[in-house]
Design an enzyme around this catalytic site. Structure first.
Site, PDB file in Angstrom:
ATOM      1  N   SER A  69      -3.077  -2.940 -52.541  1.00 19.09           N
ATOM      2  CA  SER A  69      -4.950  -3.213 -51.484  1.00 19.09           C
ATOM      3  C   SER A  69      -5.462  -4.060 -51.928  1.00 19.09           C
ATOM      4  O   SER A  69      -6.558  -4.099 -53.304  1.00 19.09           O
ATOM      5  CB  SER A  69      -5.074  -1.968 -51.047  1.00 19.09           C
ATOM      6  OG  SER A  69      -4.229  -1.313 -50.328  1.00 19.09           O
ATOM      7  N   HIS A 110     -11.640   1.726 -45.235  1.00 22.67           N
ATOM      8  CA  HIS A 110     -10.551   0.393 -45.444  1.00 22.67           C
ATOM      9  C   HIS A 110     -11.796  -1.090 -45.635  1.00 22.67           C
ATOM     10  O   HIS A 110     -10.950  -1.462 -46.455  1.00 22.67           O
ATOM     11  CB  HIS A 110      -9.432   0.260 -44.676  1.00 22.67           C
ATOM     12  CG  HIS A 110      -7.839   0.082 -45.737  1.00 22.67           C
ATOM     13  ND1 HIS A 110      -7.424  -0.307 -46.542  1.00 22.67           N
ATOM     14  CD2 HIS A 110      -7.790  -1.625 -45.583  1.00 22.67           C
ATOM     15  CE1 HIS A 110      -7.088  -1.076 -47.151  1.00 22.67           C
ATOM     16  NE2 HIS A 110      -6.485  -1.781 -45.721  1.00 22.67           N
ATOM     17  N   ALA A 163      -6.268  -0.379 -55.518  1.00 21.18           N
ATOM     18  CA  ALA A 163      -7.614   0.011 -55.255  1.00 21.18           C
ATOM     19  C   ALA A 163      -7.562   1.405 -55.738  1.00 21.18           C
ATOM     20  O   ALA A 163      -6.775   2.025 -55.350  1.00 21.18           O
ATOM     21  CB  ALA A 163      -8.022  -0.757 -54.159  1.00 21.18           C
ATOM     22  N   HIS A 185      -1.564  -6.680 -47.054  1.00 24.54           N
ATOM     23  CA  HIS A 185      -0.772  -6.790 -48.276  1.00 24.54           C
ATOM     24  C   HIS A 185       0.189  -7.664 -47.863  1.00 24.54           C
ATOM     25  O   HIS A 185       0.231  -7.516 -46.769  1.00 24.54           O
ATOM     26  CB  HIS A 185      -0.122  -5.527 -48.279  1.00 24.54           C
ATOM     27  CG  HIS A 185      -1.104  -3.459 -48.994  1.00 24.54           C
ATOM     28  ND1 HIS A 185      -0.523  -3.944 -49.922  1.00 24.54           N
ATOM     29  CD2 HIS A 185      -1.855  -3.414 -48.988  1.00 24.54           C
ATOM     30  CE1 HIS A 185      -0.703  -2.393 -50.578  1.00 24.54           C
ATOM     31  NE2 HIS A 185      -1.980  -1.960 -49.621  1.00 24.54           N
ATOM     32  N   ASN A 242     -14.591   1.579 -54.007  1.00 25.90           N
ATOM     33  CA  ASN A 242     -15.962   2.352 -53.577  1.00 25.90           C
ATOM     34  C   ASN A 242     -15.757   3.445 -54.409  1.00 25.90           C
ATOM     35  O   ASN A 242     -14.766   4.046 -55.169  1.00 25.90           O
ATOM     36  CB  ASN A 242     -15.389   3.054 -52.759  1.00 25.90           C
ATOM     37  CG  ASN A 242     -13.699   3.616 -52.508  1.00 25.90           C
ATOM     38  OD1 ASN A 242     -12.759   3.036 -52.498  1.00 25.90           O
ATOM     39  ND2 ASN A 242     -14.305   5.372 -52.286  1.00 25.90           N
ATOM     40  N   TYR A 261       3.044   6.815 -48.101  1.00 25.69           N
ATOM     41  CA  TYR A 261       2.688   7.542 -46.607  1.00 25.69           C
ATOM     42  C   TYR A 261       3.050   6.805 -45.149  1.00 25.69           C
ATOM     43  O   TYR A 261       2.098   6.997 -44.553  1.00 25.69           O
ATOM     44  CB  TYR A 261       0.951   7.612 -46.628  1.00 25.69           C
ATOM     45  CG  TYR A 261       0.383   6.503 -46.864  1.00 25.69           C
ATOM     46  CD1 TYR A 261       0.356   5.466 -46.006  1.00 25.69           C
ATOM     47  CD2 TYR A 261      -0.722   5.753 -47.771  1.00 25.69           C
ATOM     48  CE1 TYR A 261      -0.355   3.892 -46.191  1.00 25.69           C
ATOM     49  CE2 TYR A 261      -0.960   5.009 -48.088  1.00 25.69           C
ATOM     50  CZ  TYR A 261      -0.386   3.764 -47.186  1.00 25.69           C
ATOM     51  OH  TYR A 261      -1.959   2.803 -47.642  1.00 25.69           O
ATOM     52  N   GLU A 262       3.875   6.215 -45.570  1.00 23.18           N
ATOM     53  CA  GLU A 262       4.035   5.052 -44.001  1.00 23.18           C
ATOM     54  C   GLU A 262       5.585   5.730 -44.283  1.00 23.18           C
ATOM     55  O   GLU A 262       5.366   5.722 -43.073  1.00 23.18           O
ATOM     56  CB  GLU A 262       4.294   3.678 -44.897  1.00 23.18           C
ATOM     57  CG  GLU A 262       2.964   2.804 -45.627  1.00 23.18           C
ATOM     58  CD  GLU A 262       3.469   0.998 -45.936  1.00 23.18           C
ATOM     59  OE1 GLU A 262       4.359   0.523 -44.705  1.00 23.18           O
ATOM     60  OE2 GLU A 262       3.503   0.935 -46.586  1.00 23.18           O
ATOM     61  N   HIS A 300       3.508   2.005 -49.534  1.00 20.07           N
ATOM     62  CA  HIS A 300       3.570   3.373 -49.712  1.00 20.07           C
ATOM     63  C   HIS A 300       4.460   4.404 -49.528  1.00 20.07           C
ATOM     64  O   HIS A 300       4.888   4.455 -47.843  1.00 20.07           O
ATOM     65  CB  HIS A 300       1.913   3.855 -49.001  1.00 20.07           C
ATOM     66  CG  HIS A 300       0.509   2.603 -49.456  1.00 20.07           C
ATOM     67  ND1 HIS A 300       1.060   1.103 -49.308  1.00 20.07           N
ATOM     68  CD2 HIS A 300       0.365   2.354 -50.605  1.00 20.07           C
ATOM     69  CE1 HIS A 300       0.306   0.407 -49.634  1.00 20.07           C
ATOM     70  NE2 HIS A 300      -0.514   1.446 -51.146  1.00 20.07           N
ATOM     71  N   MET A 330      -4.012   5.899 -53.597  1.00 16.21           N
ATOM     72  CA  MET A 330      -2.438   6.914 -53.186  1.00 16.21           C
ATOM     73  C   MET A 330      -1.250   5.825 -53.429  1.00 16.21           C
ATOM     74  O   MET A 330      -0.799   6.118 -52.432  1.00 16.21           O
ATOM     75  CB  MET A 330      -3.173   6.660 -51.051  1.00 16.21           C
ATOM     76  CG  MET A 330      -4.442   6.951 -51.049  1.00 16.21           C
ATOM     77  SD  MET A 330      -4.823   6.786 -49.362  1.00 16.21           S
ATOM     78  CE  MET A 330      -6.462   6.887 -49.248  1.00 16.21           C
ATOM     79  N   SER A 331      -1.259   5.485 -54.578  1.00 15.11           N
ATOM     80  CA  SER A 331      -0.234   5.116 -54.804  1.00 15.11           C
ATOM     81  C   SER A 331      -0.138   4.639 -57.015  1.00 15.11           C
ATOM     82  O   SER A 331       0.060   5.565 -57.310  1.00 15.11           O
ATOM     83  CB  SER A 331      -0.624   3.321 -54.778  1.00 15.11           C
ATOM     84  OG  SER A 331      -1.122   2.779 -55.185  1.00 15.11           O
TER      85      SER A 331
HETATM   86  N1  HPA Z   1      -9.380   7.166 -52.497  1.00 15.74           N
HETATM   87  C1  HPA Z   1      -8.407   7.458 -52.070  1.00 15.74           C
HETATM   88  N2  HPA Z   1      -7.354   6.126 -52.337  1.00 15.74           N
HETATM   89  C2  HPA Z   1      -8.262   4.796 -52.820  1.00 15.74           C
HETATM   90  C3  HPA Z   1      -9.585   5.285 -52.040  1.00 15.74           C
HETATM   91  C4  HPA Z   1     -10.723   6.706 -52.755  1.00 15.74           C
HETATM   92  O1  HPA Z   1     -11.800   6.090 -52.707  1.00 15.74           O
HETATM   93  N3  HPA Z   1     -10.186   3.838 -52.911  1.00 15.74           N
HETATM   94  C5  HPA Z   1      -9.505   3.233 -52.601  1.00 15.74           C
HETATM   95  N4  HPA Z   1      -8.280   3.752 -51.778  1.00 15.74           N
END
Ligand code: HPA
Length: 277
Positions: A30, A247, A113, A61, A235, A85-86, A83, A211-212
């Site tokens: 990401s 996002h 990310a 992406h 973040n 989750y897709e 991913h 998530m990856s």
């Molecule tokens: N949580 C899960 N996935 C993420 C986050 C998060 O805070 N930031 C970027 N991808």
């Protein structure tokens, strides 16, 4: 996992680039896609042309596979990841690793990310992954054993190669970029965590969440490839952040960190080439 599809993807690339002998693979997660600009690209192909890889459904992406030879090391650069989750299962997630293994690559560098849990990291910081916690409650190796992924029960004592981690640190020092090092925990998504989950993950030893990456690292490690991984902390994680998670925040932070991400990975390839001489 659909092995006929994996094999079609490998066959397609062997036909497209019959002379390809990649040493390394780089998967840009990401917001990382533009890091490709740190490398001279010789050719590229859209994910949609590669059987089974398809279109990345996530903003940030790019969905292109680029080919280059930075510092003499042939590299395949996947601009964007698929991913779990897709909802298309493990096949699209596994294709880059399967293809790299079949083409003879030895090194895989994963980027993502992530939300920061540890208090000394702030948005924009980069973290070398030293180990992971799989919170997917599923994994791509479940099912019939296929020897392409090594033994039935792969060892995971050293998923993230120590020499590659040292080279990442060396690259960070050379470009005056402080790189943190920590444990990454991955869940399926496609949801950000609740504050209670983040507190639980902190107790478990996680420094960052996403998530990856974990499934890909598992596959690459099982297949005997050396793995390095770098997170951009985009973040503060839920409940630590004063604001809601979006996002947009993730992509804005990677955009702001882009020149540093390019510098670190460009330098890492240089260090890697030197170390291999
Ligand atoms: N949580 C899960 N996935 C993420 C986050 C998060 O805070 N930031 C970027 N991808």
């Amino acid at each position: 996992m659909n092995y006929a599809t994996l094999e079609s993807a490998a066959k397609f690339l062997k036909q497209k680039w019959p002379e390809a002998r990649p040493v390394c693979g780089l998967i840009l997660g990401s917001g990382w896609s533009d890091v490709v600009e740190a490398f001279d690209i010789e050719d590229q192909v859209s994910y949609e042309e590669i059987p089974g890889l398809g279109k990345t459904g996530v903003v940030g992406h790019a969905g292109r596979l680029a080919r280059g030879t930075p510092f003499g090391m042939e590299t395949l650069i996947f601009q964007g990841r698929r991913h779990y989750y897709e909802g298309e299962g493990w096949t699209p997630v596994a294709i880059p690793l399967y293809v790299l293994k079949q083409l003879g690559a030895d090194i895989v560098v994963l980027t993502n990310a992530a939300g920061g849990i540890r208090s000394d990291m702030k948005p924009g910081d980069l973290m070398i992954i030293k180990d992971h916690i799989n919170n997917f409650r599923d994994n791509p190796l479940l099912g019939e054993h296929n020897p392409v992924w090594g033994p039935r029960f792969p060892d995971q004592s050293r998923v993230y190669n120590a020499e590659l981690r040292d080279l990442l640190k060396k690259a960070g020092d050379a470009v005056s970029e402080k790189l943190f090092e920590g444990v990454y925990l991955a869940s399926t998504g496609p949801l950000y965590e609740t504050p209670a989950e983040i507190q639980a993950y902190k107790t478990l030893g996680a420094d960052a969440v996403g998530m990856s990456t974990v499934p890909e690292a598992m596959l690459a490690n099982a297949a005997g490839m050396r793995v390095a991984a770098l997170s951009c902390i985009t973040n503060l994680a839920a409940g630590i952040s004063a604001t809601d998670l979006t996002h947009e925040e993730v992509t804005e932070t990677t955009k702001a960190a882009m020149s540093r991400m390019k510098k670190v990975l460009g330098q890492f390839w240089k260090e890697l080439a030197n170390a291999r001489r």
